[in-house]
Design a protein around this motif. Structure first.
Motif, PDB file in Angstrom:
ATOM      1  N   SER A  48      -9.290   0.095  -1.853  1.00 58.03           N
ATOM      2  CA  SER A  48     -10.262   1.093  -1.406  1.00 58.03           C
ATOM      3  C   SER A  48     -11.656   0.472  -1.460  1.00 58.03           C
ATOM      4  CB  SER A  48     -10.195   2.331  -2.300  1.00 58.03           C
ATOM      5  OG  SER A  48     -11.227   3.239  -1.975  1.00 58.03           O
TER       6      SER A  48
ATOM      7  N   LYS B 216      -1.596   6.521  -2.577  1.00 60.90           N
ATOM      8  CA  LYS B 216      -2.272   5.935  -1.414  1.00 60.90           C
ATOM      9  C   LYS B 216      -1.384   4.919  -0.708  1.00 60.90           C
ATOM     10  CE  LYS B 216      -6.653   3.681  -0.203  1.00 60.90           C
ATOM     11  NZ  LYS B 216      -7.226   4.826   0.526  1.00 60.90           N
TER      12      LYS B 216
ATOM     13  N   LYS C 145       1.260  10.799   7.043  1.00 60.87           N
ATOM     14  CA  LYS C 145      -0.080  10.224   6.905  1.00 60.87           C
ATOM     15  C   LYS C 145      -0.955  10.600   8.086  1.00 60.87           C
ATOM     16  CE  LYS C 145      -2.490   5.875   6.078  1.00 60.87           C
ATOM     17  NZ  LYS C 145      -2.350   4.401   5.896  1.00 60.87           N
TER      18      LYS C 145
END
Length: 729
Positions: free
Chosen positions: A153, A169, A179
């Motif tokens: 991230s 994630k 998703k």
């Protein structure tokens, strides 16, 4: 062997060496080594040479000074052992009774003996071949796509955070439809307002959670000595007695931090006003915080000291005390125990795995500076009592470090070979006392003691640490041999857990299934590395061996169905269920995602009776249905779906606990709805219905919590109208 042969012509004699039958392989004969005449022989196996037997050598008698033609014929008392054929000769032996052979024809008994020797050799060769590992080309390793095992991230270009294969994630990358729906939900008609409302409710829950985790100002900002403030925050003794027993029952089984009889003596002296060591109160507050999480209605987050301790305040004071230590106190065993208990208590309140991973790295190095990584037998000045307690604490630290490292998908702070400390013995704490001169012998692992759980866990630690090493070097693995070898060791250990700690002996209701809880946690100690090892292959590659697929699915289903062993109607079940869900929440969520993946790729029977893969595969699993064996799976897709739905109900009920992050639950709900068969409209309706159920539970949780107000949510007019309608009926 030399003999004298008289020649008629000249009366002279000469020494002639009669050729012996050649029995050794070529390599042993050249190196003058003793050969056991197997194929390959033991000498060639040790030196990793090609073992060959030359048939021509047997016929010509290499190493002789004369050939058979030069020596007079004489009867052979016993036939020579048949020569082993060169590699590639399917007959296995060279026939030596033909023309030009140096040996005579076999008698019937000699022929039988020869055949028995040949059969024995063939059996040895077959056994050796079976023991060799499977050839890598059977299941060539194909590297899993990076998006299925890790993520990063990036925010603002400078703030980055690594996510491992167990994070939601990364797991979402296996489900393209779910998703995409979550990414586009703000633009989807019929779901836009629902998700906007959910997002704002989530922010309100975050604020509420942040408020509950704030320490009480009057204690943390006081100018009073920290020891005085720690004493002031303790509840009354009856409450402390109950919380201490709760801590011992919940934690001092696998994680052995203190010697319980010694600590209880200090506990009694404290309440009698007879003094205590400086590190007593920090350790006791950590224990009270852990006990409050599992024993009280407020779960350690309430400000009322009548039935518990406020865990955030207690842990803040302990951190304050530890930060103020200097010099010799930094290498005191009591200080190290307080550090371990603090990390353990913090993890029961908030699951910040990466912060715990960094803290445990410091604790491991602190323990090494104190010499805990070396076995106490190397230091004669340590008494047996101190030595055994050091072993228990060291293996507790390594177990915690391994657990958090697997959760984060990051390396352990210590690896096999970097320590010499032996595992603790399976003996009761009552058998240890400060004045003892030698340790009693360890009891068998199936003998129950206060150290039994840790003693068995310690015996499995090298195999589990090996898995952590393999998981962190996935990019270098060339085939599945190493993975299967490590995985099968863990599977055998799981079977041993069920054998040593049988389920039918652990269903005691008087102690709230204490033995069952400890056995379940021990099982997870071994099962968690197995899942981490198999996960990248079972849910990311197209050439995964069927054994990995089936074993991974079985372990995932085991985690989701653990609580089915207990009677839901008996007293104490709710507390045990909450503890199980709280402690193993991340493992449960990962297992539920995994089962959803198998729902999507599992074979099913259509009306014609043919096998068809699940509907709507994502990009990474589009060909994974081909990895399934052609046999019927253990569970049908309907059974898998019902199991995940039941798990979803338990996770939604956990929302009322402030430590629960609803983002994982929402993602799992969307994934479960997307993998079930049906039209796009049907899946959309299931998704919105599941999210609405989570939203209702969140609103109910906010409505019942003191200090929270639904009307205080910063929502739009339409959202407020939805909340108003929900709240009124």
């Amino acid at each position: 062997m030399s003999v004298l042969v008289f020649e008629n012509s000249g009366g002279r004699s000469r020494s002639v060496k009669r050729p012996r039958p050649v029995k050794s392989c070529t390599e042993c004969r050249q190196r003058k080594l003793k050969c056991d005449r197997l194929c390959p022989c033991s000498q060639c196996q040790k030196s990793q040479r090609a073992c060959k037997y030359s048939a021509s050598d047997q016929e010509t008698g290499i190493g002789s000074d004369a050939s058979d033609a030069e020596t007079p014929e004489r009867p052979v008392k016993r036939p020579s052992r048949p020569s082993v054929a060169p590699s590639g000769d399917t007959s296995g032996f060279v026939q030596s009774n033909g023309p030009g052979s140096s040996s005579t024809n076999y008698t019937p008994m000699e022929e039988i003996s020869s055949r028995l020797e040949r059969l024995e050799r063939l059996m040895v060769e077959q056994r050796t071949a079976e023991q060799r590992p499977s050839k890598p080309h059977r299941y060539p390793h194909v590297l899993a796509p990076a998006v299925t095992i890790r993520a990063l991230s990036v925010k603002g270009g400078l703030r980055t955070r690594f996510f491992g294969q167990n994070s939601t994630k990364v797991l979402l990358n296996l489900f393209s439809e779910a998703k995409q729906f979550m990414n586009d939900m703000a633009q989807t008609d019929g779901a836009r307002e629902l998700f906007v409302t959910l997002q704002k409710v989530y922010k309100a829950l975050q604020e509420d959670h942040k408020r509950l985790l704030e320490p009480i100002t009057v204690f943390v900002d006081s100018m009073m000595p920290v020891s005085k403030r720690m004493a002031d925050i303790l509840p009354k003794r009856p409450v402390c007695d109950r919380l201490l027993e709760a801590y011992i029952g919940a934690s001092e089984g696998l994680y052995r931090v203190v010697h319980l009889p010694t600590f209880r003596q200090e506990y009694e002296r404290y309440w009698e006003g007879k003094g205590h060591c400086e590190a007593f109160l920090p350790r006791l507050l950590c224990m009270m915080s852990i006990g409050s999480r599992f024993e009280t209605e407020a779960r350690g987050l309430g400000h009322n000291r009548l039935d518990s301790v406020h865990a955030p305040t207690a842990l803040a004071l302990v951190r304050n005390w530890l930060d103020g230590l200097k010099g010799k106190h930094l290498v005191d065993i009591n200080t190290l125990q307080a550090e371990v208990l603090l990390v353990h208590a913090q993890r029961t309140i908030t699951m910040r795995h990466q912060e715990s991973w960094a803290q445990l790295g410091l604790i491991v190095r602190m323990a090494m500076t104190m010499g805990l990584h070396r076995d106490p037998s190397e230091f004669p000045q340590l008494t047996p009592f101190v030595a055994e307690n050091r072993r228990k604490l060291w293996y507790t630290i390594m177990d915690m470090d391994l657990h958090v490292a697997l959760q984060c998908n990051l390396p352990c702070a210590v690896r096999e070979g970097e320590y010499t400390c032996r595992p603790p013995r399976n003996i009761d704490d009552a058998d240890l006392y400060p004045d003892m001169r030698e340790l009693p012998p360890s009891k068998p692992l199936d003998f129950p003691t206060s150290t039994q759980m840790q003693a068995y866990a310690a015996s499995t630690l090298p195999a589990r640490m090996r898995v952590a090493y393999i998981v962190n070097k996935l990019d270098t693995i060339k085939d599945y041999g190493e993975v299967l070898e490590a995985g099968k060791k863990l599977e055998q250990m799981i079977d041993d857990v069920n054998s040593i700690f049988p389920r039918h002996q652990a269903l005691d209701t008087q102690q709230k299934f204490k033995e069952w809880r400890l056995r379940a946690l021990l099982d997870m100690h071994v099962r968690r590395p197995l899942l981490a090892l198999y996960r990248p292959f079972a849910m990311g590659t197209i050439t995964c061996p069927p054994h990995i697929l089936s074993s991974y699915l079985k372990s995932s289903m085991t985690i989701l169905t653990y609580m089915d062993e207990l009677d839901h109607s008996v007293p104490g079940f709710e507390d045990v269920d909450h503890m199980y869900q709280l402690v193993l929440k991340q493992d449960i969520i990962q297992a539920a995602f995994s089962v959803c993946y198998f729902i999507k790729t599992a074979p099913d029977i259509n009306s014609q009776g043919n096998w068809n893969p699940g509907a709507s595969p994502g990009p990474s699993e589009a060909s994974s249905s081909a990895t399934y064996d052609t046999t019927r799976p253990i569970w049908s897709a309907a059974t898998l779906t019902q199991t995940v739905e039941k798990t979803m109900d338990s996770l939604i009920a956990l929302i009322k606990d402030s430590s629960s992050d609803i983002r994982d639950i929402v993602a799992l709900s969307v994934v479960l709805s997307s993998v079930q068969p049906g039209t796009a409209e049907q899946r959309f309706e299931r998704i919105t219905s599941g999210v609405r159920k989570i939203l209702d539970t969140c609103l109910q949780s906010l409505k019942t919590k003191p200090g929270s107000s639904i009307s205080a949510l910063p929502v739009s007019h339409a959202t407020s109208h939805y909340i108003h309608n929900w709240a009124n009926g």
